[in-house]
Design a protein around this motif. Sequence first.
Motif, PDB file in Angstrom:
ATOM      1  N   PRO A  91       1.545  10.886   9.338  1.00 15.52           N
ATOM      2  CA  PRO A  91       1.014   9.877  10.270  1.00 15.52           C
ATOM      3  C   PRO A  91      -0.347   9.319   9.846  1.00 15.52           C
ATOM      4  O   PRO A  91      -0.659   8.155  10.135  1.00 15.52           O
ATOM      5  N   VAL A  92      -1.168  10.129   9.182  1.00 12.19           N
ATOM      6  CA  VAL A  92      -2.454   9.622   8.685  1.00 12.19           C
ATOM      7  C   VAL A  92      -2.216   8.504   7.678  1.00 12.19           C
ATOM      8  O   VAL A  92      -2.879   7.457   7.709  1.00 12.19           O
ATOM      9  N   ARG A 146       0.867  -1.183   0.000  1.00  9.43           N
ATOM     10  CA  ARG A 146       0.000   0.000   0.000  1.00  9.43           C
ATOM     11  C   ARG A 146       0.900   1.228   0.000  1.00  9.43           C
ATOM     12  O   ARG A 146       1.660   1.458   0.940  1.00  9.43           O
ATOM     13  N   VAL A 147       0.814   2.005  -1.091  1.00  7.24           N
ATOM     14  CA  VAL A 147       1.681   3.172  -1.262  1.00  7.24           C
ATOM     15  C   VAL A 147       0.842   4.427  -1.108  1.00  7.24           C
ATOM     16  O   VAL A 147      -0.115   4.649  -1.860  1.00  7.24           O
ATOM     17  N   GLY A 148       1.192   5.238  -0.137  1.00  2.00           N
ATOM     18  CA  GLY A 148       0.519   6.515   0.059  1.00  2.00           C
ATOM     19  C   GLY A 148       1.281   7.628  -0.629  1.00  2.00           C
ATOM     20  O   GLY A 148       2.507   7.725  -0.513  1.00  2.00           O
ATOM     21  N   VAL A 149       0.557   8.470  -1.362  1.00  2.48           N
ATOM     22  CA  VAL A 149       1.172   9.593  -2.076  1.00  2.48           C
ATOM     23  C   VAL A 149       0.548  10.882  -1.561  1.00  2.48           C
ATOM     24  O   VAL A 149      -0.663  11.088  -1.662  1.00  2.48           O
ATOM     25  N   ILE A 204      11.185  14.968   8.598  1.00  2.00           N
ATOM     26  CA  ILE A 204       9.893  14.475   9.081  1.00  2.00           C
ATOM     27  C   ILE A 204       9.866  12.955   9.012  1.00  2.00           C
ATOM     28  O   ILE A 204      10.044  12.371   7.939  1.00  2.00           O
ATOM     29  N   PRO A 205       9.635  12.278  10.129  1.00  4.36           N
ATOM     30  CA  PRO A 205       9.629  10.811  10.123  1.00  4.36           C
ATOM     31  C   PRO A 205       8.501  10.260   9.253  1.00  4.36           C
ATOM     32  O   PRO A 205       7.420  10.838   9.168  1.00  4.36           O
ATOM     33  N   GLY A 206       8.797   9.136   8.612  1.00  5.29           N
ATOM     34  CA  GLY A 206       7.757   8.420   7.876  1.00  5.29           C
ATOM     35  C   GLY A 206       7.755   8.636   6.383  1.00  5.29           C
ATOM     36  O   GLY A 206       7.009   7.979   5.655  1.00  5.29           O
TER      37      GLY A 206
END
Length: 552
Positions: free
Chosen positions: A209-210, A172-175, A252-254
Amino acid sequence: MKRLQTFTAWVLGLSMAAVVASWATAAENSTAELTILHTSDLHGSVMPFNDYANRLSDRGSLAQISTLIEEIRAASDHPVMVLDSGDTLQGTPFEQFTHVRWGEPSPTIDAMNRIGYQAMAIGNHEFNFGLGVLERAREQAEFPFLSANILREGTTEPAFQPYAVFEQGPLRVGVLGLITPNVPGWEKPENYAGLVFEPMDEAARRWVPVLREKERCDLVVVLAHTGFEQNPDTGEVDGTAHENFVWRLTSIPGIDVLLTGHTHENIPPRLVRGVFVAQPWARARMLTRIDLSIERAAEGWQITDRRGENLPVQGVPADPELTRAFTLAQQRVQATLDGPVGEVTGDVRVDRCRLEDCAAVDLIHEVQLSASGADLSLAALLNAKAPVLRAGPVTWRWIHAFYVYPNTLVAVRLTGAQVRDVLEHAARYYDGLDCAPEGCTVVADGAIPHYNVDNMAGVSYRIDPTRPEGSRIRDLHHNGLPLDPEAEFIVACNSYRAASGGFYPHLEAAEVVWRSSEEIPDLIGDYLNSHRPWRPVVDGNWHIGRDMVAEE
């Protein structure tokens, strides 16, 4: 008995096959490969054609990008994502005439649909033509326009889709999309009415984080229309922190991959503070390719290998299917560009406009003063490669080659002292004289972009490059008298300059007394059409020369 043995062996065989298949599936599901392809700052570069020169060009186009992408897809046995970091809707007459002037679908978005882009961050130039044009493009796109840091005024609600999530094999790739927040510093207020632009790092700290927690994303890719505000190797700060945020975003982490734009740089993929950062050259001249190897660990998917490069487009053949789709529209635009809009009585050149007063920049001054009614005009030569305008008809093609940006015109109120400060800022470019027996040449500060070297009409002055910065403007007069520092003047300049473009002093904070609704290229066309024939004359109100007598 023999039949039972045979049945037992068959069952055992099935069981072993199932175990082997299960092991293979488990192995397959514990590793993954992903290729990410990225463009930015396309600026309407759809066809392998130079609109200004009216000739074919293979320096960069979406038609060539399409060829590269199809080759990579055909050779890949794993998912390939195609993304963009914004500034698509401005930059070529082909895009501007078709989409903006004629109200037809954007050819750039059409080409991106055909190629199969999956997401795009909104760039600052998407606001050049107002919210209506931006909304038409967004509705046309078969992919989301992303921006997490554009908020509806008075709320914390994003005005556009902040992110998208894609299933890419087992991943699952968040953009996430982000835009430089300095849009109000460059645009007319009506072009972003009802919108507020949040600092990019603040929005990223809220939304990453979301993606990680709520959306359960295995990878987070940020499409950020911004560049470096700090050199990642030397730590040198360049004074662009109001519009560039890449260095802050890498803290920024993540964030796994940070795909950038805006500054038109060639930044091959590299690790910066643990984040894979890249930017391709602008105007479809490069395609960023990133290949990731990922393994499942106890704490989730982890990147085990990162590889990447910026692929040059020059020399790549154009996709014939995509080219055919736009040939008729391009021919229509070319015919329009060849339409006459005026006539000149003599040749107009641009090759020495930064070293001496010239008719070309004086034309801009005439247009700005005529349209605004201002006392003074501030302008620069924007394209030093504009072709010579020969005596005879003037076409839209030459106007758009000469004035390459869709700036509007602004008139602001300045004091005489502020006018001097503005001219001193421009004079930083002239950083000395290199003299030999045969004469002297100007030493220029190469760090200052040429489009930020302005001169002024309505006053007369001399630039002395041998003097210290801040005291190079000499003999500054208005109407034959020394310029009164307390007097007030209405100064016409383009919208980019009025919004602090080039870091000129006073202009951004000055009272705005008038704005044009038309773009300056259109104003130039209107002026030439109503002043037939236009006679190119150099008024010689400024020149470069050192003091002949030493100061006491």
